[in-house]
Design an enzyme around this catalytic site. Structure first.
Site, PDB file in Angstrom:
ATOM      1  N   CYS A 206      36.665  50.720  32.912  1.00  0.00           N
ATOM      2  CA  CYS A 206      36.425  51.669  33.322  1.00  0.00           C
ATOM      3  C   CYS A 206      34.655  52.217  32.360  1.00  0.00           C
ATOM      4  O   CYS A 206      34.445  52.023  31.171  1.00  0.00           O
ATOM      5  CB  CYS A 206      37.417  53.312  32.893  1.00  0.00           C
ATOM      6  SG  CYS A 206      35.635  54.410  33.205  1.00  0.00           S
TER       7      CYS A 206
ATOM      8  N   HIS B 131      38.614  42.929  35.486  1.00  0.00           N
ATOM      9  CA  HIS B 131      37.201  43.217  36.911  1.00  0.00           C
ATOM     10  C   HIS B 131      36.686  42.249  36.023  1.00  0.00           C
ATOM     11  O   HIS B 131      36.214  41.712  35.435  1.00  0.00           O
ATOM     12  CB  HIS B 131      37.659  44.356  36.447  1.00  0.00           C
ATOM     13  CG  HIS B 131      36.598  44.612  37.225  1.00  0.00           C
ATOM     14  ND1 HIS B 131      37.482  44.911  39.067  1.00  0.00           N
ATOM     15  CD2 HIS B 131      35.734  45.089  37.355  1.00  0.00           C
ATOM     16  CE1 HIS B 131      35.688  45.798  39.155  1.00  0.00           C
ATOM     17  NE2 HIS B 131      34.676  45.625  38.587  1.00  0.00           N
TER      18      HIS B 131
ATOM     19  N   LYS C 251      43.768  45.243  30.231  1.00  0.00           N
ATOM     20  CA  LYS C 251      42.928  44.517  30.875  1.00  0.00           C
ATOM     21  C   LYS C 251      42.294  43.458  29.444  1.00  0.00           C
ATOM     22  O   LYS C 251      41.667  44.044  28.606  1.00  0.00           O
ATOM     23  CB  LYS C 251      41.783  45.002  31.795  1.00  0.00           C
ATOM     24  CG  LYS C 251      42.723  45.887  32.810  1.00  0.00           C
ATOM     25  CD  LYS C 251      41.351  46.426  33.898  1.00  0.00           C
ATOM     26  CE  LYS C 251      42.079  47.107  35.227  1.00  0.00           C
ATOM     27  NZ  LYS C 251      40.439  48.083  35.839  1.00  0.00           N
TER      28      LYS C 251
ATOM     29  N   ASN D 150      41.010  41.187  39.773  1.00  0.00           N
ATOM     30  CA  ASN D 150      40.412  42.230  40.601  1.00  0.00           C
ATOM     31  C   ASN D 150      38.902  41.790  40.818  1.00  0.00           C
ATOM     32  O   ASN D 150      38.019  41.913  39.897  1.00  0.00           O
ATOM     33  CB  ASN D 150      41.087  43.787  39.542  1.00  0.00           C
ATOM     34  CG  ASN D 150      39.832  44.847  39.546  1.00  0.00           C
ATOM     35  OD1 ASN D 150      39.578  45.563  39.842  1.00  0.00           O
ATOM     36  ND2 ASN D 150      40.555  45.707  41.365  1.00  0.00           N
ATOM     37  N   GLY D 151      39.126  42.731  42.300  1.00  0.00           N
ATOM     38  CA  GLY D 151      36.593  43.170  42.233  1.00  0.00           C
ATOM     39  C   GLY D 151      36.674  42.924  43.522  1.00  0.00           C
ATOM     40  O   GLY D 151      37.070  41.587  43.832  1.00  0.00           O
ATOM     41  N   ASP D 152      36.959  43.411  44.417  1.00  0.00           N
ATOM     42  CA  ASP D 152      35.830  42.881  46.025  1.00  0.00           C
ATOM     43  C   ASP D 152      37.027  42.461  46.511  1.00  0.00           C
ATOM     44  O   ASP D 152      36.932  41.376  47.144  1.00  0.00           O
ATOM     45  CB  ASP D 152      34.441  42.182  45.185  1.00  0.00           C
ATOM     46  CG  ASP D 152      33.406  42.189  45.021  1.00  0.00           C
ATOM     47  OD1 ASP D 152      33.502  43.548  45.509  1.00  0.00           O
ATOM     48  OD2 ASP D 152      32.518  41.670  45.124  1.00  0.00           O
TER      49      ASP D 152
ATOM     50  N   ALA E 162      41.491  47.214  45.120  1.00  0.00           N
ATOM     51  CA  ALA E 162      40.966  49.603  44.664  1.00  0.00           C
ATOM     52  C   ALA E 162      40.458  50.041  45.477  1.00  0.00           C
ATOM     53  O   ALA E 162      40.989  50.737  46.707  1.00  0.00           O
ATOM     54  CB  ALA E 162      40.691  49.360  42.875  1.00  0.00           C
ATOM     55  N   ARG E 163      39.299  49.963  45.638  1.00  0.00           N
ATOM     56  CA  ARG E 163      38.861  50.294  46.666  1.00  0.00           C
ATOM     57  C   ARG E 163      39.003  50.138  48.451  1.00  0.00           C
ATOM     58  O   ARG E 163      39.005  50.605  49.356  1.00  0.00           O
ATOM     59  CB  ARG E 163      36.998  50.183  46.564  1.00  0.00           C
ATOM     60  CG  ARG E 163      35.740  50.702  45.125  1.00  0.00           C
ATOM     61  CD  ARG E 163      35.008  50.176  45.041  1.00  0.00           C
ATOM     62  NE  ARG E 163      34.322  48.845  44.971  1.00  0.00           N
ATOM     63  CZ  ARG E 163      33.738  48.097  45.973  1.00  0.00           C
ATOM     64  NH1 ARG E 163      33.253  48.828  45.677  1.00  0.00           N
ATOM     65  NH2 ARG E 163      33.728  46.897  45.306  1.00  0.00           N
TER      66      ARG E 163
END
Length: 386
Positions: free
Chosen positions: A179, A233, A220, A266-268, A290-291
């Site tokens: 985070c 991430h 992570k 993780n990411g995009d 996630a998003r």
């Protein structure tokens, strides 16, 4: 909770349907392959603050709720050491979806009274597919081992399940060390732990000491021999989510792990092509969204919705929609009414789903709504059938 809302179907023939196997997260990453386009296989909760969760019943009620049907059941392909190319898995998924394109999926999101949660289809995609239970991981942020172990013990306490059996609410926990929020860094949680590997290791071992050394825990960035899997991430704590994720950085971490622990990227992740690209260029065993999942949470192969006629669309992580379709929002509203999701979370999730369909003034008005009823009335005015 009504029978209609649970979509119970007594007339489905499930006698020949095998019981799903239950795997640990590490086993799933090591023994299954490909991208399951029906739903996320390993689901993580939003980040929960361990200290507040362990101290306050109010925090526990607000931060976590689940049901025994939440995990889902999926047909998963057994990993073949001779078939390592992502493209091979993609071709298999396409062939399966093509065979179902015009056929109804009567079992999607259904619950059978004697069997429980059903897979999207009763028919296996092939001989190398095994019916597998989904996994639910509780994601915690903690500055020390005691708070984390206390929270893990609380969330992992067995409860009465189906047929009088004891079952755990989650299948393991994930320690958030990523985070990037300044308040998290200042509190010594999230990315504040990135350069404190000794504290992270102590927290992992505190959970293992409390819960047993076979308890599933992931974290992570840092590799530790006691970890079950590693989530990476591809941004630093200083990078905003508007900056592109770094696939070479994820690949570096995967290479550094040297196969000692399975890695998740993780990411995009917004669509299936993003998943395939990340797997191909980084070598990760799994991918976390996630998003993208919040903004477009179509977690099945549903392309059209005419009453209960649900049909399949090929090659779709979020069912191929550029934004959340109306029937997905309608289904979410029905489920939240059945399970009494608290209003702040309800409003936030609906806001995510509608974000791409509202202009500035509509968003301002939607953010002024203050109850489930006002949101439902507004959505009905927008043409949703609720």
């Amino acid at each position: 909770m009504t029978h209609d809302s649970l979509h119970r179907f007594q007339d489905l023939d499930v006698d020949e349907l095998p019981r799903p196997v239950t795997l640990t997260p590490r086993q799933m990453l090591e023994e299954r392959e490909g991208v399951n386009v029906l739903a996320p296989l390993i689901t993580h909760t939003p980040m929960i603050l361990a200290e507040e969760f362990s101290r306050s019943q109010i925090a526990r009620t607000a931060d976590f709720s689940t049901t025994r049907y939440e995990r889902g059941v999926y047909w998963m392909r057994t990993r073949d050491s001779k078939r390592r190319k992502v493209e091979d898995v993609d071709e298999k998924a396409q062939a399966y979806c093509s065979s179902l394109r015009s056929q109804p999926l009567p079992c999607a999101n259904r619950i059978h009274s004697s069997y429980g949660r059903l897979p999207a289809t009763l028919q296996s995609p092939g001989e190398d597919y095994v019916l597998t239970n989904g996994i639910l991981m509780a994601q915690f942020a903690s500055p020390n081992g005691k708070a984390l172990a206390d929270a893990v013990e609380l969330i992992s306490t067995p409860v009465e399940g189906g047929e009088g059996e004891k079952t755990r609410l989650v299948d393991g926990v994930d320690l958030n060390c990523g985070c990037p929020q300044p308040w998290a860094f200042a509190s010594g949680i999230g990315s504040g732990l990135l350069r404190k590997p000794e504290i992270v290791a102590d927290m992992v071992r505190a959970v293992k000491d409390r819960m047993g050394w076979d308890y599933n825990i992931s974290v992570k960035i840092r590799v530790d021999p006691d970890l079950n899997h590693l989530t990476i991430h591809g941004r630093t704590r200083h990078q905003a989510s508007t900056q592109a994720v770094s696939l070479p950085s994820i690949k570096f971490a995967v290479d550094a792990a040297r196969g000692e622990v399975p890695c998740v990227g993780n990411g995009d992740i917004w669509e299936l092509d993003d998943v395939m690209t990340m797997q191909r260029e980084t070598g990760v065993r799994g991918v976390m969204a996630a998003r993208g999942l919040l903004a477009n949470p179509v977690s099945s192969l549903l392309k059209s919705h005419e009453g209960t006629d649900l049909t399949c669309k090929t090659q779709a992580l979020f069912a191929g929609y550029s934004s959340t379709p109306k029937h997905a929002v309608e289904n979410f509203i029905r489920l939240t009414m059945d399970y009494s999701l608290i209003y702040p979370l309800f409003h936030r999730h609906v806001s995510y789903m509608l974000e791409g369909t509202m202009n500035k003034y509509e968003r301002l008005y939607f953010n002024s709504l203050d109850s489930h009823v006002t949101v439902v009335d507004y959505l009905r005015l927008r043409g949703l059938h609720i």
